[in-house]
Write an enzyme that holds these catalytic residues in place. Structure first.
Site, PDB file in Angstrom:
ATOM      1  N   GLU A  72       0.817  -1.215   0.000  1.00  0.00           N
ATOM      2  CA  GLU A  72       0.000   0.000   0.000  1.00  0.00           C
ATOM      3  C   GLU A  72       0.855   1.270   0.000  1.00  0.00           C
ATOM      4  OE1 GLU A  72      -3.346  -0.475   2.755  1.00  0.00           O
ATOM      5  OE2 GLU A  72      -3.042   1.631   3.279  1.00  0.00           O
ATOM      6  N   ASP A  73       1.930   1.252   0.743  1.00  0.00           N
ATOM      7  CA  ASP A  73       2.662   2.503   0.984  1.00  0.00           C
ATOM      8  C   ASP A  73       4.074   2.564   0.409  1.00  0.00           C
ATOM      9  OD1 ASP A  73       0.521   3.556   2.325  1.00  0.00           O
ATOM     10  OD2 ASP A  73       1.208   2.939   4.312  1.00  0.00           O
TER      11      ASP A  73
END
Ligand code: ZN
Length: 183
Positions: A72-73
């Site tokens: 996600e990051d």
């Protein structure tokens, strides 16, 4: 909760590889608290909550907790995770990741609707994530967040957790303990 695909002797190796991989991927990121603490502290906190407070001994869950924000990051791909950790863990990390291309509100709504249909392993990681986030939010509010924004975050976290209750009563109790600290 032990799984056959990862023999116990290899569990420590798996955890070390996961923490090293996550530390490398998050190396330039900081948390949103005033101290801007290193990002890797967050995935490590999840793993500790699962292990120490939840008594979770499934190496795949601990490894997924350590890796849970890499898709996600960071620039990590599912293929890369599969190459390093195999299908099972790559799928689990994908399961606990938000859909990157959605806007923040849509992501948040989707987390609520996906939570109930998640696997038990994913639910455990979600629980630990929300416990850690609310504890951080209560102790060190993110720089610049209004009272309203913090309250909304607490409400949303409770909505997600309400969808997955029954998976681990003790961790759910720990969540309830911190959710009453809603500002
Ligand atoms: Zn997280």
């Amino acid at each position: 909760m032990a799984i056959e695909s990862i023999p116990n002797d290899d569990a420590t190796g798996l955890i070390l590889r996961a923490v090293a991989f996550a530390a490398h991927k998050h190396r330039d990121q900081r948390r949103k608290d005033k101290q801007a603490s290193p990002y890797i502290n967050h995935p490590i906190s999840l793993a500790k909550v699962l292990w120490e407070e939840g008594g979770v001994r499934d190496p795949a869950v601990i490894a997924t907790a350590l890796l849970h924000d890499t898709l996600e990051d960071t620039e990590t791909s599912w293929q890369e995770l599969r190459g390093e950790f195999g299908d099972e863990i790559a799928d689990l990390v994908a399961e606990v990741s938000d859909v990157k291309w959605l806007k923040s509100d849509a992501r948040k709504r989707l987390q609520v609707s996906r939570a109930a249909h998640s696997t038990d392993r994913a639910k455990l990681v979600k629980l630990a994530d929300k416990i850690c986030n609310l504890r951080d939010m209560a102790a060190h509010p993110p720089h610049g967040w209004s009272l309203e924004r913090r309250r909304k975050y607490f409400d949303w976290a409770s909505e997600v957790i309400d969808q997955l209750r029954g998976v681990h009563p003790e961790l759910e109790r720990r969540f309830d303990e911190v959710s009453v600290l809603r500002p």
